[in-house]
Design a protein around this motif. Structure first.
Motif, PDB file in Angstrom:
ATOM      1  N   VAL A  54       0.847  -1.200   0.000  1.00 43.49           N
ATOM      2  CA  VAL A  54       0.000   0.000   0.000  1.00 43.49           C
ATOM      3  C   VAL A  54       0.879   1.245   0.000  1.00 43.49           C
ATOM      4  O   VAL A  54       0.599   2.226  -0.704  1.00 43.49           O
ATOM      5  CB  VAL A  54      -0.950   0.000   1.215  1.00 43.49           C
ATOM      6  N   ARG A  65       2.252   1.873  -3.512  1.00 39.04           N
ATOM      7  CA  ARG A  65       1.235   2.388  -4.419  1.00 39.04           C
ATOM      8  C   ARG A  65       0.892   3.840  -4.103  1.00 39.04           C
ATOM      9  O   ARG A  65       0.599   4.632  -4.996  1.00 39.04           O
ATOM     10  CB  ARG A  65      -0.043   1.537  -4.347  1.00 39.04           C
ATOM     11  N   GLU A  66       0.935   4.196  -2.807  1.00 41.64           N
ATOM     12  CA  GLU A  66       0.633   5.567  -2.409  1.00 41.64           C
ATOM     13  C   GLU A  66       1.737   6.531  -2.822  1.00 41.64           C
ATOM     14  O   GLU A  66       1.467   7.671  -3.233  1.00 41.64           O
ATOM     15  CB  GLU A  66       0.430   5.612  -0.889  1.00 41.64           C
ATOM     16  N   TRP A  77      -0.840   3.804 -10.885  1.00 42.81           N
ATOM     17  CA  TRP A  77      -2.202   3.293 -11.084  1.00 42.81           C
ATOM     18  C   TRP A  77      -2.516   3.246 -12.577  1.00 42.81           C
ATOM     19  O   TRP A  77      -3.001   2.222 -13.085  1.00 42.81           O
ATOM     20  CB  TRP A  77      -3.210   4.164 -10.342  1.00 42.81           C
ATOM     21  N   PRO A 124      -6.539   5.463  -7.282  1.00 44.21           N
ATOM     22  CA  PRO A 124      -6.676   4.377  -6.313  1.00 44.21           C
ATOM     23  C   PRO A 124      -8.138   3.987  -6.119  1.00 44.21           C
ATOM     24  O   PRO A 124      -9.030   4.836  -6.197  1.00 44.21           O
ATOM     25  CB  PRO A 124      -6.105   4.966  -5.014  1.00 44.21           C
ATOM     26  N   GLU A 146     -10.977  -0.692   0.962  1.00 48.35           N
ATOM     27  CA  GLU A 146      -9.799  -1.059   1.738  1.00 48.35           C
ATOM     28  C   GLU A 146      -9.042  -2.162   1.008  1.00 48.35           C
ATOM     29  O   GLU A 146      -9.662  -3.013   0.364  1.00 48.35           O
ATOM     30  CB  GLU A 146     -10.217  -1.565   3.131  1.00 48.35           C
ATOM     31  N   PHE A 157      -6.915   0.224  -0.070  1.00 49.79           N
ATOM     32  CA  PHE A 157      -6.402   1.339  -0.861  1.00 49.79           C
ATOM     33  C   PHE A 157      -7.259   2.599  -0.730  1.00 49.79           C
ATOM     34  O   PHE A 157      -7.076   3.550  -1.483  1.00 49.79           O
ATOM     35  CB  PHE A 157      -6.268   0.928  -2.326  1.00 49.79           C
ATOM     36  N   ASP A 158      -8.195   2.589   0.197  1.00 49.06           N
ATOM     37  CA  ASP A 158      -8.993   3.778   0.443  1.00 49.06           C
ATOM     38  C   ASP A 158      -8.106   4.900   0.978  1.00 49.06           C
ATOM     39  O   ASP A 158      -6.997   4.656   1.484  1.00 49.06           O
ATOM     40  CB  ASP A 158     -10.099   3.467   1.444  1.00 49.06           C
ATOM     41  N   GLU A 159      -8.579   6.106   0.872  1.00 51.45           N
ATOM     42  CA  GLU A 159      -7.752   7.268   1.228  1.00 51.45           C
ATOM     43  C   GLU A 159      -7.305   7.239   2.688  1.00 51.45           C
ATOM     44  O   GLU A 159      -6.153   7.572   2.993  1.00 51.45           O
ATOM     45  CB  GLU A 159      -8.523   8.558   0.947  1.00 51.45           C
ATOM     46  N   ARG A 176      -4.452   4.673   3.085  1.00 55.99           N
ATOM     47  CA  ARG A 176      -3.237   5.139   2.408  1.00 55.99           C
ATOM     48  C   ARG A 176      -2.582   6.282   3.180  1.00 55.99           C
ATOM     49  O   ARG A 176      -1.354   6.330   3.303  1.00 55.99           O
ATOM     50  CB  ARG A 176      -3.562   5.587   0.981  1.00 55.99           C
TER      51      ARG A 176
END
Length: 280
Positions: A21, A24-25, A31, A260, A264, A266-268, A271
């Motif tokens: 995570v 990715r953030e 993405w 994103p 979950e 990857f929810d804000e 992250r």
């Protein structure tokens, strides 16, 4: 990564997912970039770009994990064994970050149809860059001369290439009554290009290298990493952002595939929690 207001429930990630995570953030352009690689592989029944895309992000995730190990070592009472562990971690981080950057070059090689083997695809190779930039001049503004990405790439390449020759050397030092500190030294042969790049990024205000021994310059490995890592991730993100992945066959991206997901993990909220815990 999350706790309810009453403190009775928590949301946790295992180690691998936590750092995935985080990767990715910290590389948000992935993405779009990775979605395109995956869709192309599915359409062409060829998993080359899918695996390349996964590899770049896996290397970022692993670099973040090794970064933790490095700082744990540097914040212990120093001795020769701990210094050896710390510099081994530093070597591995540079290998992983440079590997992620090299992977983006292989993706570009394939997308732009650059002549020759993809094994020669690398942003630090002038001959390949000339062929690649000829078809995609936007990359000049990312890793070309006069950009922030240029000196970042030089520093990262120089430090990674130490695995092919003289290793980064540890040095125990103490300032006054401060605890013993482990420093890292760069070979004299590499010093000029690296120090010129440090100067281009802000010189002593960006990162202090001191000539403690004749011809050999030393700095704090923890500070070196924390200065270079954000710039390396920024460079990686810019390369992905500039890559014209929409030109791949079978790639049609809808808006939900370039940002994103809202679910979950990857929810804000998740992250942001991971980003803060990583110190970014």
């Amino acid at each position: 990564v999350d706790r309810s207001l009453d403190g009775k429930s928590t949301f946790r990630l295992n180690r691998g997912l936590f750092f995935w995570v985080g990767a990715r953030e910290l590389v948000p352009a992935a993405w779009r970039w990775f979605s395109a690689c995956a869709r192309h592989s599915l359409a062409e029944n060829d998993d080359t770009l899918l695996l390349l895309g996964q590899s770049a992000l896996m290397r970022v995730s692993r670099a973040l994990q090794v970064r933790d190990a490095l700082h744990v070592d540097l914040n212990r009472p120093q001795d020769n064994d701990i210094a050896d562990d710390a510099l081994s971690s530093l070597d591995l981080i540079f290998l992983l970050l440079m590997g992620a950057v090299d992977t983006t070059a292989r993706v570009v090689h394939r997308i732009l149809g650059v002549k020759g083997s993809s094994y020669g695809a690398a942003w630090q190779h002038a001959d390949w860059l000339a062929k690649g930039v000829e078809k995609g001049s936007a990359f000049n503004g990312v890793a070309g001369s006069g950009t922030e990405g240029g000196p970042t790439l030089t520093i990262l390449t120089t430090l990674r290439n130490s695995v092919h020759g003289e290793a980064l050397q540890p040095l125990s030092a103490r300032k006054g009554s401060a605890p013993l500190q482990t420093l890292v030294g760069i070979p004299a042969a590499d010093a000029k290009n690296l120090l010129d790049s440090v100067t281009a990024l802000g010189g002593q205000s960006w990162l202090a290298f001191d000539e403690i021994l004749p011809g050999r310059f030393y700095t704090d490995p923890g500070i070196l990493l924390e200065r270079l890592l954000p710039l390396s991730l920024k460079l990686l993100n810019a390369l992905m952002e500039t890559t014209p992945v929409e030109g791949l066959s079978g790639v049609v991206l809808d808006p939900s595939q370039v940002i994103p997901p809202t679910e979950e993990p990857f929810d804000e909220r998740t992250r942001l929690s991971v980003r803060w815990q990583l110190g970014f």
